[in-house]
Write a protein that holds these residues in place. Sequence first.
Motif, PDB file in Angstrom:
ATOM      1  N   SER A   5      24.100  36.366  43.504  1.00 45.67           N
ATOM      2  CA  SER A   5      25.091  36.722  42.487  1.00 45.67           C
ATOM      3  C   SER A   5      26.445  36.114  42.788  1.00 45.67           C
ATOM      4  O   SER A   5      27.147  35.663  41.885  1.00 45.67           O
ATOM      5  CB  SER A   5      25.211  38.242  42.373  1.00 45.67           C
ATOM      6  N   ALA A   9      28.450  33.370  40.518  1.00 44.81           N
ATOM      7  CA  ALA A   9      29.801  33.671  40.025  1.00 44.81           C
ATOM      8  C   ALA A   9      30.772  32.563  40.410  1.00 44.81           C
ATOM      9  O   ALA A   9      31.627  32.165  39.618  1.00 44.81           O
ATOM     10  CB  ALA A   9      30.280  35.005  40.589  1.00 44.81           C
ATOM     11  N   ARG A 159      36.454  46.042  47.600  1.00 43.61           N
ATOM     12  CA  ARG A 159      35.431  46.029  46.548  1.00 43.61           C
ATOM     13  C   ARG A 159      34.753  47.396  46.370  1.00 43.61           C
ATOM     14  O   ARG A 159      33.735  47.505  45.706  1.00 43.61           O
ATOM     15  CB  ARG A 159      34.376  44.963  46.849  1.00 43.61           C
ATOM     16  N   ASN A 330      32.888  37.652  41.879  1.00 40.31           N
ATOM     17  CA  ASN A 330      32.088  38.835  42.181  1.00 40.31           C
ATOM     18  C   ASN A 330      31.738  38.893  43.661  1.00 40.31           C
ATOM     19  O   ASN A 330      31.186  37.946  44.227  1.00 40.31           O
ATOM     20  CB  ASN A 330      30.809  38.809  41.349  1.00 40.31           C
ATOM     21  N   GLY A 349      30.530  42.320  37.679  1.00 39.76           N
ATOM     22  CA  GLY A 349      30.507  42.627  39.093  1.00 39.76           C
ATOM     23  C   GLY A 349      31.897  43.081  39.484  1.00 39.76           C
ATOM     24  O   GLY A 349      32.690  43.504  38.624  1.00 39.76           O
ATOM     25  N   THR A 358      30.425  38.620  34.547  1.00 42.40           N
ATOM     26  CA  THR A 358      29.463  37.632  35.027  1.00 42.40           C
ATOM     27  C   THR A 358      28.480  37.171  33.959  1.00 42.40           C
ATOM     28  O   THR A 358      27.752  36.201  34.167  1.00 42.40           O
ATOM     29  CB  THR A 358      28.665  38.204  36.213  1.00 42.40           C
TER      30      THR A 358
END
Length: 423
Positions: A5, A9, A159, A330, A349, A358
Amino acid sequence: MKTTSISIAIAMLALVLSCKETGNEKVQTTENPIVSDSVKQRIDSVLKSFVDAGDIAGVSALIYEKDKEVYFNAFGFADVEAQKPMDRSTIVQIYSMTKPVTGTALMTLFEEGKFQLDDPLEKYAPEFADMKVYVGEDSSGKPILEDARRPITIRDITRHTAGFAGIGDTPLGKMVAEADALNRNNNLVEMAEKMGKLPLQFHPGEEWLYGPCVDVQAFLVERISGMPYQQYVREHVLDKLGMEETRYFIPEKDRKRFAALYRRTGKGTIERDTLTYSNYLEKWPLTRGGSGLTSTLDDYMKFARMLVHEGSIDSVEILKPETVQLMATNQLADSITERHFLPSKGQVGFGIDFAVRTAPPANADENNGVVGEFFWDGAASTLFWVDPVNDLTAVMFVQLFPYDQIGLHKSFRDAVYGPIEVE
Protein backbone atom coordinates in the motif's frame (compact mmCIF):
# COMPACT_ATOMS: atom_id res chain seq x y z
CA MET A 1 9.00 0.23 5.86
CA LYS A 2 8.08 -1.69 2.71
CA THR A 3 4.47 -2.54 2.10
CA THR A 4 2.36 -2.79 -1.01
CA SER A 5 0.00 0.00 0.00
CA ILE A 6 2.81 2.43 0.79
CA SER A 7 4.60 1.67 -2.49
CA ILE A 8 1.41 2.25 -4.46
CA ALA A 9 0.70 5.50 -2.61
CA ILE A 10 4.24 6.80 -3.29
CA ALA A 11 3.90 5.91 -6.96
CA MET A 12 0.55 7.69 -7.20
CA LEU A 13 1.91 10.78 -5.49
CA ALA A 14 4.96 10.81 -7.76
CA LEU A 15 2.63 10.65 -10.77
CA VAL A 16 0.58 13.54 -9.44
CA LEU A 17 3.67 15.65 -8.85
CA SER A 18 5.24 14.78 -12.20
CA CYS A 19 2.04 15.79 -13.98
CA LYS A 20 1.90 19.12 -12.19
CA GLU A 21 5.14 20.66 -13.41
CA THR A 22 7.21 20.68 -16.57
CA GLY A 23 10.35 22.73 -16.12
CA ASN A 24 9.29 25.88 -14.31
CA GLU A 25 5.76 26.00 -15.70
CA LYS A 26 2.79 24.33 -14.12
CA VAL A 27 0.70 22.16 -16.38
CA GLN A 28 -3.01 22.49 -15.75
CA THR A 29 -4.48 19.10 -14.99
CA THR A 30 -7.95 20.16 -16.03
CA GLU A 31 -8.87 22.13 -19.13
CA ASN A 32 -11.47 24.05 -17.17
CA PRO A 33 -11.34 25.23 -13.56
CA ILE A 34 -12.97 23.12 -10.88
CA VAL A 35 -14.74 26.09 -9.28
CA SER A 36 -16.67 27.68 -12.13
CA ASP A 37 -19.51 30.16 -11.75
CA SER A 38 -22.05 27.36 -11.76
CA VAL A 39 -20.08 25.50 -9.08
CA LYS A 40 -20.03 28.63 -6.92
CA GLN A 41 -23.81 28.81 -7.18
CA ARG A 42 -24.06 25.12 -6.29
CA ILE A 43 -21.87 25.59 -3.21
CA ASP A 44 -23.96 28.59 -2.13
CA SER A 45 -27.17 26.61 -2.49
CA VAL A 46 -25.83 23.62 -0.54
CA LEU A 47 -24.39 25.58 2.39
CA LYS A 48 -27.40 27.85 2.67
CA SER A 49 -29.74 24.85 2.70
CA PHE A 50 -28.21 23.53 5.95
CA VAL A 51 -28.74 26.90 7.64
CA ASP A 52 -32.28 27.21 6.28
CA ALA A 53 -33.08 23.72 7.59
CA GLY A 54 -32.04 24.78 11.10
CA ASP A 55 -29.40 22.06 11.35
CA ILE A 56 -26.52 24.53 11.74
CA ALA A 57 -26.31 28.09 13.01
CA GLY A 58 -23.82 29.29 10.43
CA VAL A 59 -21.18 28.15 7.97
CA SER A 60 -18.40 29.70 5.92
CA ALA A 61 -16.08 28.37 3.24
CA LEU A 62 -13.00 29.53 1.36
CA ILE A 63 -11.43 27.88 -1.70
CA TYR A 64 -8.24 28.65 -3.58
CA GLU A 65 -7.51 27.15 -6.98
CA LYS A 66 -4.21 27.65 -8.84
CA ASP A 67 -3.14 30.39 -6.42
CA LYS A 68 -6.34 32.39 -6.78
CA GLU A 69 -9.24 32.79 -4.41
CA VAL A 70 -12.15 31.31 -6.33
CA TYR A 71 -14.80 31.05 -3.64
CA PHE A 72 -15.80 32.66 -0.38
CA ASN A 73 -19.16 32.95 1.24
CA ALA A 74 -20.78 32.72 4.66
CA PHE A 75 -24.34 31.96 5.73
CA GLY A 76 -26.21 32.16 9.00
CA PHE A 77 -24.89 33.22 12.36
CA ALA A 78 -21.70 32.85 14.36
CA ASP A 79 -23.86 33.68 17.38
CA VAL A 80 -27.59 33.20 16.99
CA GLU A 81 -28.53 34.79 20.30
CA ALA A 82 -26.52 37.94 19.53
CA GLN A 83 -27.61 37.87 15.87
CA LYS A 84 -23.94 38.07 14.89
CA PRO A 85 -23.47 36.91 11.29
CA MET A 86 -20.91 34.30 10.31
CA ASP A 87 -18.23 36.10 8.34
CA ARG A 88 -14.67 35.97 7.14
CA SER A 89 -13.16 37.19 10.40
CA THR A 90 -15.13 34.80 12.64
CA ILE A 91 -12.91 32.87 15.07
CA VAL A 92 -13.81 29.21 15.53
CA GLN A 93 -12.67 26.20 17.53
CA ILE A 94 -10.83 23.91 15.10
CA TYR A 95 -10.27 20.96 17.47
CA SER A 96 -8.42 18.21 15.55
CA MET A 97 -7.45 20.53 12.71
CA THR A 98 -4.79 21.43 15.28
CA LYS A 99 -3.18 18.04 14.60
CA PRO A 100 -1.69 18.76 11.15
CA VAL A 101 -0.19 21.98 12.56
CA THR A 102 1.48 19.95 15.31
CA GLY A 103 2.69 17.37 12.82
CA THR A 104 4.22 20.16 10.76
CA ALA A 105 6.04 21.49 13.83
CA LEU A 106 7.36 18.00 14.59
CA MET A 107 8.59 17.50 11.04
CA THR A 108 10.64 20.69 11.14
CA LEU A 109 12.75 18.87 13.75
CA PHE A 110 12.83 15.79 11.53
CA GLU A 111 14.34 17.93 8.78
CA GLU A 112 17.02 19.09 11.19
CA GLY A 113 18.02 15.47 11.75
CA LYS A 114 16.88 15.50 15.37
CA PHE A 115 15.14 12.11 15.03
CA GLN A 116 14.14 9.39 12.57
CA LEU A 117 10.56 8.19 12.22
CA ASP A 118 11.41 4.64 13.21
CA ASP A 119 13.34 5.69 16.32
CA PRO A 120 11.79 4.32 19.52
CA LEU A 121 9.84 7.02 21.31
CA GLU A 122 11.60 6.02 24.54
CA LYS A 123 14.94 7.14 23.05
CA TYR A 124 13.78 10.73 23.65
CA ALA A 125 11.03 10.09 26.18
CA PRO A 126 11.87 7.40 28.76
CA GLU A 127 8.37 7.98 30.13
CA PHE A 128 7.25 5.55 27.41
CA ALA A 129 9.81 2.79 28.02
CA ASP A 130 8.81 -0.80 28.87
CA MET A 131 5.19 -0.36 27.85
CA LYS A 132 2.61 -2.99 28.77
CA VAL A 133 -0.45 -4.08 26.81
CA TYR A 134 -3.82 -4.75 28.44
CA VAL A 135 -5.19 -8.17 27.48
CA GLY A 136 -8.03 -8.59 29.99
CA GLU A 137 -8.72 -9.22 33.69
CA ASP A 138 -8.28 -12.22 35.93
CA SER A 139 -11.05 -13.72 38.06
CA SER A 140 -10.45 -11.16 40.80
CA GLY A 141 -10.75 -8.23 38.42
CA LYS A 142 -7.03 -7.48 38.29
CA PRO A 143 -5.75 -6.32 34.87
CA ILE A 144 -3.75 -8.87 32.90
CA LEU A 145 -0.82 -7.18 31.19
CA GLU A 146 1.87 -8.39 28.83
CA ASP A 147 5.03 -6.77 27.50
CA ALA A 148 4.63 -4.81 24.28
CA ARG A 149 6.07 -6.79 21.38
CA ARG A 150 8.11 -3.79 20.33
CA PRO A 151 8.61 -0.20 21.48
CA ILE A 152 6.35 2.61 20.31
CA THR A 153 8.10 4.45 17.46
CA ILE A 154 7.79 8.07 16.44
CA ARG A 155 6.13 6.85 13.24
CA ASP A 156 3.47 5.23 15.44
CA ILE A 157 2.56 8.52 17.10
CA THR A 158 2.32 10.27 13.73
CA ARG A 159 -0.10 7.71 12.27
CA HIS A 160 -2.15 6.66 15.36
CA THR A 161 -0.74 3.15 15.72
CA ALA A 162 0.90 3.61 19.14
CA GLY A 163 -1.82 1.73 21.03
CA PHE A 164 -2.89 4.50 23.43
CA ALA A 165 -6.35 3.78 24.80
CA GLY A 166 -9.18 6.24 25.16
CA ILE A 167 -11.74 6.81 27.89
CA GLY A 168 -14.67 4.39 27.72
CA ASP A 169 -16.94 2.04 29.62
CA THR A 170 -14.34 -0.73 29.81
CA PRO A 171 -11.85 -1.59 32.55
CA LEU A 172 -9.03 -0.06 30.51
CA GLY A 173 -11.13 2.97 29.61
CA LYS A 174 -11.82 3.53 33.31
CA MET A 175 -8.08 3.35 34.04
CA VAL A 176 -7.51 6.03 31.41
CA ALA A 177 -10.22 8.22 32.91
CA GLU A 178 -8.76 7.86 36.39
CA ALA A 179 -5.27 8.83 35.23
CA ASP A 180 -6.76 11.97 33.62
CA ALA A 181 -3.58 12.64 31.64
CA LEU A 182 -5.24 15.25 29.42
CA ASN A 183 -6.51 17.36 32.31
CA ARG A 184 -5.89 20.99 31.38
CA ASN A 185 -4.05 21.55 34.66
CA ASN A 186 -1.33 19.08 33.67
CA ASN A 187 1.62 20.30 31.66
CA LEU A 188 2.91 18.18 28.78
CA VAL A 189 5.53 16.44 30.94
CA GLU A 190 2.90 15.50 33.53
CA MET A 191 0.64 14.31 30.74
CA ALA A 192 3.40 12.07 29.35
CA GLU A 193 4.27 10.66 32.77
CA LYS A 194 0.66 9.66 33.36
CA MET A 195 0.18 8.21 29.88
CA GLY A 196 3.41 6.23 30.09
CA LYS A 197 2.16 4.42 33.20
CA LEU A 198 -1.03 3.24 31.48
CA PRO A 199 -1.20 -0.02 29.55
CA LEU A 200 -1.75 0.13 25.82
CA GLN A 201 -4.91 -1.13 24.16
CA PHE A 202 -2.97 -3.09 21.53
CA HIS A 203 0.61 -3.81 20.51
CA PRO A 204 2.29 -0.89 18.72
CA GLY A 205 1.88 -0.92 14.98
CA GLU A 206 -0.91 -3.49 14.86
CA GLU A 207 -4.03 -1.28 14.71
CA TRP A 208 -5.12 2.27 13.88
CA LEU A 209 -6.88 3.96 16.78
CA TYR A 210 -7.55 7.67 16.91
CA GLY A 211 -6.50 9.17 20.23
CA PRO A 212 -3.87 11.22 22.05
CA CYS A 213 -0.92 10.41 19.76
CA VAL A 214 -0.61 14.01 18.58
CA ASP A 215 -0.58 15.30 22.14
CA VAL A 216 2.48 13.10 22.57
CA GLN A 217 3.90 14.71 19.43
CA ALA A 218 3.63 18.11 21.12
CA PHE A 219 5.41 16.71 24.17
CA LEU A 220 8.13 15.30 21.89
CA VAL A 221 8.60 18.67 20.17
CA GLU A 222 9.04 20.23 23.58
CA ARG A 223 11.45 17.53 24.74
CA ILE A 224 13.65 17.55 21.61
CA SER A 225 13.69 21.31 21.03
CA GLY A 226 14.08 22.28 24.67
CA MET A 227 11.43 24.94 24.08
CA PRO A 228 7.82 25.08 25.38
CA TYR A 229 5.62 23.58 22.68
CA GLN A 230 3.38 26.63 22.36
CA GLN A 231 6.43 28.81 21.77
CA TYR A 232 7.95 26.38 19.28
CA VAL A 233 4.86 26.04 17.09
CA ARG A 234 4.37 29.80 17.23
CA GLU A 235 7.91 30.59 16.10
CA HIS A 236 8.47 27.79 13.60
CA VAL A 237 5.06 27.49 11.94
CA LEU A 238 2.36 30.01 12.82
CA ASP A 239 4.33 33.25 12.89
CA LYS A 240 6.31 32.33 9.78
CA LEU A 241 3.03 31.87 7.90
CA GLY A 242 1.50 35.04 9.33
CA MET A 243 -1.15 33.02 11.16
CA GLU A 244 -1.57 35.59 13.91
CA GLU A 245 -5.15 34.59 14.68
CA THR A 246 -4.47 30.87 15.11
CA ARG A 247 -4.11 30.65 18.87
CA TYR A 248 -4.70 28.68 22.05
CA PHE A 249 -5.85 31.80 23.91
CA ILE A 250 -8.15 34.52 22.58
CA PRO A 251 -7.43 37.97 24.02
CA GLU A 252 -10.26 40.14 25.25
CA LYS A 253 -10.17 42.46 22.22
CA ASP A 254 -10.96 39.60 19.81
CA ARG A 255 -13.62 37.73 21.75
CA LYS A 256 -16.48 39.52 20.03
CA ARG A 257 -15.50 37.58 16.90
CA PHE A 258 -15.48 34.19 18.66
CA ALA A 259 -18.28 31.98 17.33
CA ALA A 260 -20.67 30.15 19.59
CA LEU A 261 -20.76 26.37 19.32
CA TYR A 262 -24.10 24.62 18.89
CA ARG A 263 -25.34 21.11 19.55
CA ARG A 264 -27.86 19.59 17.18
CA THR A 265 -30.50 17.90 19.33
CA GLY A 266 -32.85 16.86 16.55
CA LYS A 267 -33.85 17.61 13.00
CA GLY A 268 -33.83 21.38 12.62
CA THR A 269 -33.08 21.92 16.31
CA ILE A 270 -29.85 23.25 17.80
CA GLU A 271 -28.92 24.56 21.23
CA ARG A 272 -25.99 26.66 22.35
CA ASP A 273 -23.06 24.91 24.05
CA THR A 274 -21.13 26.88 26.67
CA LEU A 275 -18.92 24.18 28.19
CA THR A 276 -15.95 24.66 25.86
CA TYR A 277 -15.44 28.40 26.16
CA SER A 278 -13.10 28.43 29.14
CA ASN A 279 -10.65 26.37 27.07
CA TYR A 280 -9.83 29.49 25.09
CA LEU A 281 -10.58 32.37 27.45
CA GLU A 282 -8.16 31.24 30.15
CA LYS A 283 -4.53 30.20 29.95
CA TRP A 284 -4.05 26.57 31.00
CA PRO A 285 -0.86 24.60 31.72
CA LEU A 286 -1.66 21.97 29.09
CA THR A 287 -0.98 22.96 25.48
CA ARG A 288 -2.35 20.02 23.54
CA GLY A 289 -1.01 19.03 20.17
CA GLY A 290 -4.21 17.23 19.21
CA SER A 291 -6.66 20.08 19.72
CA GLY A 292 -7.00 23.48 21.32
CA LEU A 293 -6.30 25.99 18.55
CA THR A 294 -8.78 28.53 17.27
CA SER A 295 -8.46 30.08 13.83
CA THR A 296 -10.07 32.10 11.05
CA LEU A 297 -10.71 31.03 7.46
CA ASP A 298 -7.91 33.11 6.02
CA ASP A 299 -5.43 32.05 8.68
CA TYR A 300 -6.01 28.35 8.16
CA MET A 301 -5.99 28.80 4.41
CA LYS A 302 -2.40 30.07 4.70
CA PHE A 303 -1.50 26.73 6.25
CA ALA A 304 -3.36 24.76 3.54
CA ARG A 305 -1.74 26.77 0.75
CA MET A 306 1.70 26.18 2.23
CA LEU A 307 0.99 22.46 1.95
CA VAL A 308 -0.27 22.57 -1.64
CA HIS A 309 2.94 24.47 -2.45
CA GLU A 310 4.88 21.58 -0.93
CA GLY A 311 6.07 23.41 2.17
CA SER A 312 6.63 27.00 1.05
CA ILE A 313 4.54 30.05 0.35
CA ASP A 314 5.42 33.68 -0.39
CA SER A 315 9.17 32.90 -0.20
CA VAL A 316 8.75 31.41 3.30
CA GLU A 317 9.79 27.78 3.67
CA ILE A 318 8.27 25.75 6.50
CA LEU A 319 9.11 22.28 5.17
CA LYS A 320 10.96 20.83 2.20
CA PRO A 321 8.87 19.34 -0.65
CA GLU A 322 10.05 15.81 0.12
CA THR A 323 8.87 16.18 3.71
CA VAL A 324 5.37 17.25 2.65
CA GLN A 325 5.32 14.35 0.18
CA LEU A 326 6.23 11.99 3.03
CA MET A 327 3.48 13.41 5.22
CA ALA A 328 0.98 13.01 2.38
CA THR A 329 1.91 9.36 1.75
CA ASN A 330 -0.10 6.53 3.30
CA GLN A 331 1.88 5.05 6.19
CA LEU A 332 -0.50 2.20 7.03
CA ALA A 333 0.54 -1.30 6.02
CA ASP A 334 -2.11 -3.58 4.55
CA SER A 335 -1.73 -5.74 7.67
CA ILE A 336 -3.28 -2.95 9.77
CA THR A 337 -6.89 -3.95 9.20
CA GLU A 338 -8.42 -2.58 12.41
CA ARG A 339 -8.85 1.13 11.64
CA HIS A 340 -11.45 2.54 14.04
CA PHE A 341 -13.53 5.13 12.16
CA LEU A 342 -11.00 5.81 9.38
CA PRO A 343 -12.94 3.86 6.69
CA SER A 344 -15.84 6.29 7.17
CA LYS A 345 -13.65 8.95 5.53
CA GLY A 346 -13.70 7.06 2.22
CA GLN A 347 -10.96 5.26 0.30
CA VAL A 348 -8.15 6.54 2.48
CA GLY A 349 -5.04 5.59 4.37
CA PHE A 350 -3.23 7.76 6.86
CA GLY A 351 0.00 9.68 6.47
CA ILE A 352 1.64 11.92 9.04
CA ASP A 353 -1.30 13.67 10.70
CA PHE A 354 -3.50 13.60 7.58
CA ALA A 355 -5.88 11.17 5.97
CA VAL A 356 -4.59 10.39 2.48
CA ARG A 357 -6.91 9.42 -0.38
CA THR A 358 -5.61 6.30 -2.10
CA ALA A 359 -8.52 5.45 -4.43
CA PRO A 360 -11.59 7.13 -5.96
CA PRO A 361 -14.93 6.85 -4.15
CA ALA A 362 -16.24 3.30 -4.35
CA ASN A 363 -19.88 4.41 -4.40
CA ALA A 364 -22.00 7.54 -4.51
CA ASP A 365 -22.51 7.53 -0.74
CA GLU A 366 -18.83 8.05 0.07
CA ASN A 367 -17.09 11.38 0.58
CA ASN A 368 -15.96 12.83 -2.74
CA GLY A 369 -12.35 13.63 -3.47
CA VAL A 370 -9.35 13.22 -5.75
CA VAL A 371 -6.70 10.52 -5.40
CA GLY A 372 -3.63 12.17 -3.90
CA GLU A 373 -5.52 14.63 -1.72
CA PHE A 374 -4.80 14.82 2.00
CA PHE A 375 -7.09 16.30 4.61
CA TRP A 376 -8.46 16.33 8.12
CA ASP A 377 -11.34 17.74 10.10
CA GLY A 378 -12.35 18.75 13.62
CA ALA A 379 -14.82 17.65 16.28
CA ALA A 380 -16.96 20.75 15.73
CA SER A 381 -17.42 19.61 12.09
CA THR A 382 -14.78 21.88 10.53
CA LEU A 383 -12.95 20.56 7.46
CA PHE A 384 -10.00 21.27 5.19
CA TRP A 385 -8.35 19.48 2.31
CA VAL A 386 -5.39 19.87 -0.01
CA ASP A 387 -5.86 18.68 -3.61
CA PRO A 388 -2.43 18.76 -5.30
CA VAL A 389 -3.82 17.38 -8.58
CA ASN A 390 -5.88 20.53 -9.17
CA ASP A 391 -3.85 22.95 -7.04
CA LEU A 392 -6.95 23.40 -4.91
CA THR A 393 -7.32 24.01 -1.18
CA ALA A 394 -10.58 24.27 0.71
CA VAL A 395 -11.45 25.27 4.27
CA MET A 396 -14.96 25.05 5.69
CA PHE A 397 -15.88 26.35 9.14
CA VAL A 398 -18.95 25.51 11.18
CA GLN A 399 -19.44 25.02 14.92
CA LEU A 400 -21.57 21.92 15.25
CA PHE A 401 -21.71 19.07 17.76
CA PRO A 402 -22.01 16.11 17.46
CA TYR A 403 -19.52 15.75 14.63
CA ASP A 404 -21.18 16.03 11.21
CA GLN A 405 -24.22 13.80 11.50
CA ILE A 406 -26.01 15.72 8.76
CA GLY A 407 -23.75 14.95 5.79
CA LEU A 408 -22.41 18.50 5.55
CA HIS A 409 -18.90 17.42 4.53
CA LYS A 410 -20.10 15.12 1.77
CA SER A 411 -22.53 17.72 0.48
CA PHE A 412 -19.82 20.39 0.41
CA ARG A 413 -17.37 18.09 -1.39
CA ASP A 414 -20.04 17.06 -3.92
CA ALA A 415 -20.86 20.72 -4.48
CA VAL A 416 -17.20 21.45 -5.27
CA TYR A 417 -16.42 18.43 -7.47
CA GLY A 418 -19.86 17.49 -8.74
CA PRO A 419 -21.87 14.34 -8.06
CA ILE A 420 -19.85 11.14 -7.73
CA GLU A 421 -19.79 9.01 -10.86
CA VAL A 422 -18.78 5.41 -10.21
CA GLU A 423 -17.73 3.32 -13.19
